[in-house]
Write a protein that holds these residues in place. Structure first.
Motif, PDB file in Angstrom:
ATOM      1  N   GLU B 294      23.569  27.203  39.118  1.00 46.04           N
ATOM      2  CA  GLU B 294      24.671  26.659  39.922  1.00 46.04           C
ATOM      3  C   GLU B 294      25.485  25.619  39.170  1.00 46.04           C
ATOM      4  O   GLU B 294      26.317  24.932  39.770  1.00 46.04           O
ATOM      5  N   GLU B 295      25.219  25.459  37.882  1.00 51.06           N
ATOM      6  CA  GLU B 295      25.890  24.417  37.097  1.00 51.06           C
ATOM      7  C   GLU B 295      27.398  24.416  37.308  1.00 51.06           C
ATOM      8  O   GLU B 295      28.001  23.387  37.587  1.00 51.06           O
ATOM      9  N   LYS B 296      28.011  25.602  37.187  1.00 54.88           N
ATOM     10  CA  LYS B 296      29.467  25.682  37.243  1.00 54.88           C
ATOM     11  C   LYS B 296      29.983  25.399  38.652  1.00 54.88           C
ATOM     12  O   LYS B 296      30.879  24.582  38.836  1.00 54.88           O
ATOM     13  N   THR B 297      29.384  26.057  39.642  1.00 53.55           N
ATOM     14  CA  THR B 297      29.923  25.949  40.996  1.00 53.55           C
ATOM     15  C   THR B 297      29.750  24.552  41.581  1.00 53.55           C
ATOM     16  O   THR B 297      30.578  24.092  42.341  1.00 53.55           O
ATOM     17  N   ARG B 298      28.657  23.901  41.252  1.00 53.10           N
ATOM     18  CA  ARG B 298      28.405  22.611  41.878  1.00 53.10           C
ATOM     19  C   ARG B 298      28.657  21.423  40.958  1.00 53.10           C
ATOM     20  O   ARG B 298      28.312  20.284  41.277  1.00 53.10           O
ATOM     21  N   HIS B 299      29.207  21.687  39.778  1.00 54.71           N
ATOM     22  CA  HIS B 299      29.625  20.621  38.856  1.00 54.71           C
ATOM     23  C   HIS B 299      28.503  19.701  38.437  1.00 54.71           C
ATOM     24  O   HIS B 299      28.629  18.492  38.482  1.00 54.71           O
ATOM     25  N   PHE B 300      27.362  20.275  38.056  1.00 52.21           N
ATOM     26  CA  PHE B 300      26.421  19.420  37.357  1.00 52.21           C
ATOM     27  C   PHE B 300      25.990  20.079  36.068  1.00 52.21           C
ATOM     28  O   PHE B 300      26.309  21.230  35.796  1.00 52.21           O
ATOM     29  N   LYS B 301      25.289  19.298  35.252  1.00 49.73           N
ATOM     30  CA  LYS B 301      24.869  19.813  33.964  1.00 49.73           C
ATOM     31  C   LYS B 301      23.375  19.575  33.833  1.00 49.73           C
ATOM     32  O   LYS B 301      22.868  18.504  34.130  1.00 49.73           O
ATOM     33  N   MET B 302      22.663  20.630  33.414  1.00 45.42           N
ATOM     34  CA  MET B 302      21.220  20.536  33.298  1.00 45.42           C
ATOM     35  C   MET B 302      20.834  20.350  31.830  1.00 45.42           C
ATOM     36  O   MET B 302      21.494  20.870  30.934  1.00 45.42           O
ATOM     37  N   TYR B 303      19.778  19.586  31.601  1.00 43.61           N
ATOM     38  CA  TYR B 303      19.339  19.286  30.243  1.00 43.61           C
ATOM     39  C   TYR B 303      17.854  19.592  30.086  1.00 43.61           C
ATOM     40  O   TYR B 303      17.054  19.240  30.948  1.00 43.61           O
ATOM     41  N   ASP B 304      17.522  20.227  28.962  1.00 44.65           N
ATOM     42  CA  ASP B 304      16.124  20.394  28.572  1.00 44.65           C
ATOM     43  C   ASP B 304      15.887  19.422  27.423  1.00 44.65           C
ATOM     44  O   ASP B 304      16.340  19.650  26.304  1.00 44.65           O
ATOM     45  N   ALA B 305      15.203  18.302  27.712  1.00 41.07           N
ATOM     46  CA  ALA B 305      15.041  17.255  26.695  1.00 41.07           C
ATOM     47  C   ALA B 305      13.914  17.581  25.709  1.00 41.07           C
ATOM     48  O   ALA B 305      13.578  16.770  24.862  1.00 41.07           O
ATOM     49  N   GLY B 306      13.320  18.762  25.841  1.00 43.68           N
ATOM     50  CA  GLY B 306      12.238  19.144  24.924  1.00 43.68           C
ATOM     51  C   GLY B 306      10.885  18.680  25.442  1.00 43.68           C
ATOM     52  O   GLY B 306      10.804  17.980  26.449  1.00 43.68           O
ATOM     53  N   PRO B 307       9.811  19.092  24.745  1.00 37.27           N
ATOM     54  CA  PRO B 307       8.471  18.767  25.230  1.00 37.27           C
ATOM     55  C   PRO B 307       8.256  17.265  25.353  1.00 37.27           C
ATOM     56  O   PRO B 307       8.652  16.499  24.467  1.00 37.27           O
ATOM     57  N   GLY B 308       7.663  16.845  26.450  1.00 33.15           N
ATOM     58  CA  GLY B 308       7.417  15.428  26.695  1.00 33.15           C
ATOM     59  C   GLY B 308       6.061  15.008  26.188  1.00 33.15           C
ATOM     60  O   GLY B 308       5.458  15.690  25.365  1.00 33.15           O
ATOM     61  N   LEU B 309       5.572  13.871  26.695  1.00 34.36           N
ATOM     62  CA  LEU B 309       4.304  13.335  26.204  1.00 34.36           C
ATOM     63  C   LEU B 309       3.131  13.728  27.100  1.00 34.36           C
ATOM     64  O   LEU B 309       2.023  13.255  26.925  1.00 34.36           O
TER      65      LEU B 309
END
Lengths: 322, 590
Positions: B294-309
């Protein structure tokens, strides 16, 4: 009347004691306590945990802890929240108010809908409208309350007509009391609706069943034979005669509504007792859990007491006994 | 070693003072000439606007001395500031309230120069006495601050002295490689507001959620505006905050930062979709996929910050106190104690399918507890064990196991190999991992049964009763640095989960781990320390006290017009730089 009420209230008080003792015992049996999560935190040393255990009185024997809790309840604190470092009562009161804000309107609306609809359904017994009604209530009864709440949220999200949770909007307070009240009411619509849907069906079916029972009695047949109008027959004679079991149900419906309400609060992020209770159980925040359950018990007893008072007013047989 | 943040800040006298028309900042700008400010290097933003973030529950307290829950830590870090801070993006330390510091040659004495002319959010001045007072509270045994344990090194407390109004000296009892990082999150608190409570022994009851906002102050980017119990915590801009952007504009940009309580993740997703909250973090891969669509329709951007701790693992019960008390567990421990058995289990598990099925490929397979997201300490030369049923069978055969006609694995006494795997029932991902592990083990003839259990009960079995065969669980490293792992890896550590309460190391490799971990604690040179820690990872990969499985990615999202949004893999993933977040002028909607 007074004696009757006093006896009922006495029963309620005894029940509260019983519930509180049971809660202490159950908590004792549950594995882990508030501090066991800290044990997993590599930053906190065992010495710190031992000191905290002593500070919270968790190292005391059960009767001693219960006695301390009773004393603190007498002061109106209802124990101490380990997690929040405040008396449990300061956490419970504002949330209890929010829970009542949902359950009281839901209770009234449920009964206002259920009674006339149930009586009509009883009057239509066996006809297609009644069958439709029975099928509908059965289907609703089968729906889990969580699903109802989630469906309501889904509708809100898709249509954008209602807020998708919470109690007020972020900016509501800046716009004056009336705007705030309107905003609050707007936020209440979905949770209250979900509560009504969740509790309505059981009441409906009870109303229908008790009215049908009365309708089949010989005096109702006699009244029908005398040519009384149908409407007057149903609402003027059948309903009052069927009222006795329904009034008892009223007290029970308070309990039912409360348990559904706790769940709906969690799903719809309503800041009532529900989310607090869930958090506290998971955190083993003993006195908050006990406080929240005791509060629900008080609501339940109050509901039953109200039922008793109504019964006393409606049913001369009880008046004679008392 | 002398560290200075010279590139990151400039002397206050050179700063063009940014004056706004707002009355709230008048006093602040008047004194700005003597203020020793921190100049950030990130994109200069625009003032104004509000940001709403949803949290699972409200903070339990606003008192940094006793706070331990993640929600409280997240909010307190916005209200308060520390002397030396770990930059979440670089994972390295940077100057905060200490403008610079020097370290003695032996690494025990830290001399910190404080910023001058700073004010708490209530307008009162800050100096070395506030630092002394704060550490006095943290170190006081009677206060039971969990922060205290960070500053006790081999049984002795760090010594704190004031050299002048803006210089403080910390003397550690022995060289301490992580010393700088210990300062992160240790809030410097206003003496003028808390001294009375502390002296009366009531510091534990200070700054609760019902304390009036004007009685709470700090050196953080925001100050408390309002608490609605069970519902939300509202913060507003601190007009005295000590950071400015490249243009000299005082931070933070946001007028208000609000934390709302939304108890379940699914509900948080819905609130984010509806625009009620503008940042979302700790998403499951499933929810992430939903939002990504839904990124485009709802105007947000998702991020995958990579593997965490966070690292998830299968752990066998290696405790030694089960003999006689728990005969069933003790019988199975004969298998668990054989490293070939653990190695065979590790080879039998298909980590790639765990990553694919449980995390939708948004996770990293693990060889040790150090996730590839830990830039400074991950040893890339250690390979993740390959999935090989035949290798697993070879190992089991060599360890004296054999198979019956129906492929059931039996030990040397003819007993079938059968055990239970506990798993916390509330964590869907871990429950799925346990089921996949159960399936994989079937291929080598091991019959494992998954037992979901309420997390506290499961933890109780691991920590106290030791009544379990194996468990799938996860731990989150508190910091990228190796030191927080001491308690897990050292044999006497309180979270040495596979074998608790060891008086002396039970095995030669645990003895080696003890020695290595002690050595890294006092080794100040990073290269040498890294070499030591690489060896630690090697031992763990060989001995497999835990069968390390996967580190999930940190999955987050934000409204697309939120500026300076740089998610990190150390808490708080999304709003660690809340003072720099700002709203771009509405190209879309806000």
């Amino acid at each position: 009347m007074i004696r009757y009420l006093a006896r009922r209230a006495g029963h309620g008080l005894l029940m509260l004691f019983g519930v509180s003792i049971l809660l202490f015992l159950l908590f004792q049996a549950a594995p882990g306590d508030f501090l066991s999560e800290m044990k997993m935190n590599s930053q906190i040393s065992p010495e710190t945990i031992t000191m905290l255990r002593a500070q919270y009185g968790l190292d005391q024997p059960l009767p001693e802890r219960y006695w301390r809790w009773l004393k603190s309840s007498a002061r109106g604190d209802f124990g101490y929240s380990f997690a929040y470092n405040t008396p449990a009562s300061t956490l419970l009161w504002p949330r209890a108010r929010n829970t009542l804000l949902l359950s009281v309107p839901a209770l009234l609306i449920s009964w206002l809908i259920a009674v006339p609809l149930g009586v009509l359904a009883a009057g239509w017994k066996g006809r297609w409208a009644d069958r439709l009604f029975s099928g509908g209530t059965s289907a609703l009864l089968a729906l889990p309350d969580v699903l109802i709440a989630l469906l309501a949220l889904l509708v809100a999200l898709k249509t954008g007509m209602f807020p998708v949770g919470g109690m007020t909007s972020i900016n509501a307070q800046d716009q004056g009391t009336w705007a705030w009240l309107r905003d609050l009411g707007w936020h209440m619509v979905l949770p209250v609706a979900a509560l009504v849907v969740g509790s309505l069906t059981i009441i409906l079916r009870h109303v229908r069943a008790s009215v049908i029972e009365v309708l089949e009695s010989s005096y109702m047949r006699a009244a029908e034979g005398h040519g009384l109008p149908r409407f007057k027959l149903l609402f003027g004679y059948a309903l009052p005669a069927a009222a006795n079991p329904l009034i008892s149900l009223f007290g029970l419906s308070v309990a039912m509504l409360l348990s559904v309400s706790l769940l709906i609060e969690v799903v719809m992020s309503w800041p009532g007792i529900g989310p607090l209770l869930l958090e506290s159980i998971l955190a083993r925040d003993l006195f908050v859990v006990i406080g929240a359950v005791m509060l629900s018990t008080v609501f339940l007893i109050a509901g039953n007491l109200l039922g008793d008072v109504l019964l006393y007013a409606f049913d001369p047989r009880i008046r004679r006994q008392a | 070693m002398a560290l200075q943040g010279a590139t990151l800040f400039v002397a206050a006298a050179l700063l063009p003072v940014f004056a706004t028309a707002q009355t709230a900042t008048q006093t602040a700008t008047q004194t700005a000439a003597q203020e020793d400010l921190f100049r950030t290097t990130s994109e200069a933003g625009i003032r104004g606007g509000k940001l709403v973030i949803a949290q699972r529950s409200e903070p339990r307290t606003l008192n940094p001395v006793i706070a331990i829950d993640q929600n409280a830590l997240g909010i307190n870090a916005r209200l308060q500031a520390d002397l030396i801070h770990i930059n979440r993006a670089t994972q390295k330390t940077e100057p905060a309230l200490a403008r610079s510091w020097t370290v003695s040659k032996d690494g025990t004495v830290f001399t910190l120069k404080l910023r001058r002319g700073l004010r708490f959010s209530d307008g009162q001045p800050f100096d070395a006495d506030d630092v002394l007072f704060s550490f006095q509270m943290y170190l006081d045994e009677k206060v039971h601050s969990s922060q205290r344990d960070l500053m006790i090194i081999s049984g002795k407390a760090v010594k704190v002295e004031k050299l002048d109004a803006f210089t403080v000296r910390f003397t550690f009892p022995s060289p301490y490689s992580a010393a700088e990082r210990v300062f992160d999150g240790l809030a410097i608190l206003p003496r003028h507001l808390l001294e009375k409570d502390y002296q009366e022994g009531k510091i534990g009851q200070a700054w609760t959620l019902s304390t009036p906002p004007e009685k709470i102050a700090g050196l953080g980017a925001f100050r408390l505006k309002q608490v609605v119990p069970g519902d939300r915590v509202v913060l507003e801009r601190n007009p005295y905050y000590w950071k400015v952007d490249g243009k000299g504009q005082r931070l933070p940009y946001l007028d208000e930062l609000t934390f709302i309580v939304v108890p379940t993740q699914d509900a948080q997703v819905i609130r984010f979709q509806a625009g009620d909250s503008q940042i979302i973090s700790s998403l499951s891969a499933d929810n992430y996929a939903t939002l990504e669509a839904e990124e485009k329709t709802r105007h947000f951007k998702m991020y995958d910050a990579g593997p965490g701790l966070e690292y998830n693992f299968l752990m066998f019960n290696l405790n030694s106190d089960t003999e006689g008390r728990l005969p069933e567990v003790a019988r199975k421990q004969k298998w668990f104690r054989d490293v070939r058995f653990r190695e065979a289990v590790s080879a039998a598990i298909d980590r790639a399918s765990i990553i694919r099925l449980v995390y939708r490929n948004r996770a990293a397979a693990l060889a040790t507890h150090v996730s590839p997201g830990n830039k400074g300490w991950f040893d890339s030369s250690i390979a993740v064990p390959a999935h090989s049923v035949s290798h697993a069978r070879d190992l089991l055969r060599a360890a004296g196991f054999s198979w019956k006609g129906d492929n059931t694995l039996i030990d040397s006494t003819g007993q079938p190999v059968e055990f239970t795997i506990l798993v916390g029932s509330s964590n869907t991902q871990r429950a799925q991992i346990a089921t996949l592990v159960q399936n994989d083990l079937k291929a080598v003839g091991i019959s494992a049964h998954v037992v979901p259990m309420e997390i506290r009960s499961a933890t109780d079995r691991v920590l106290n009763t030791h009544d379990y065969d194996a468990i799938v669980m996860g731990l989150v490293s508190g910091d990228a640095d190796p030191t927080p792992d001491m308690n897990v890896l050292v044999s006497s550590g309180q979270t040495h989960l596979w074998h608790l309460g060891e008086k002396a190391p039970a095995t030669p490799w645990e003895a080696e781990l003890d020695e290595l971990m002690q050595k890294q604690l006092v080794t100040l040179n990073y290269q040498q320390r890294k070499k030591i820690y690489d060896r630690v990872q090697e031992v763990l990969a060989q001995q497999l006290p835990m069968v390390y499985l996967a580190s999930p990615d940190i999955l987050v999202g934000a409204q697309e017009n939120l500026g300076n949004f740089h998610p990190a893999i150390i808490e708080q993933y999304t709003f660690w730089n809340a003072e720099e977040l700002f709203w771009h002028p509405p190209a879309g909607k806000k």
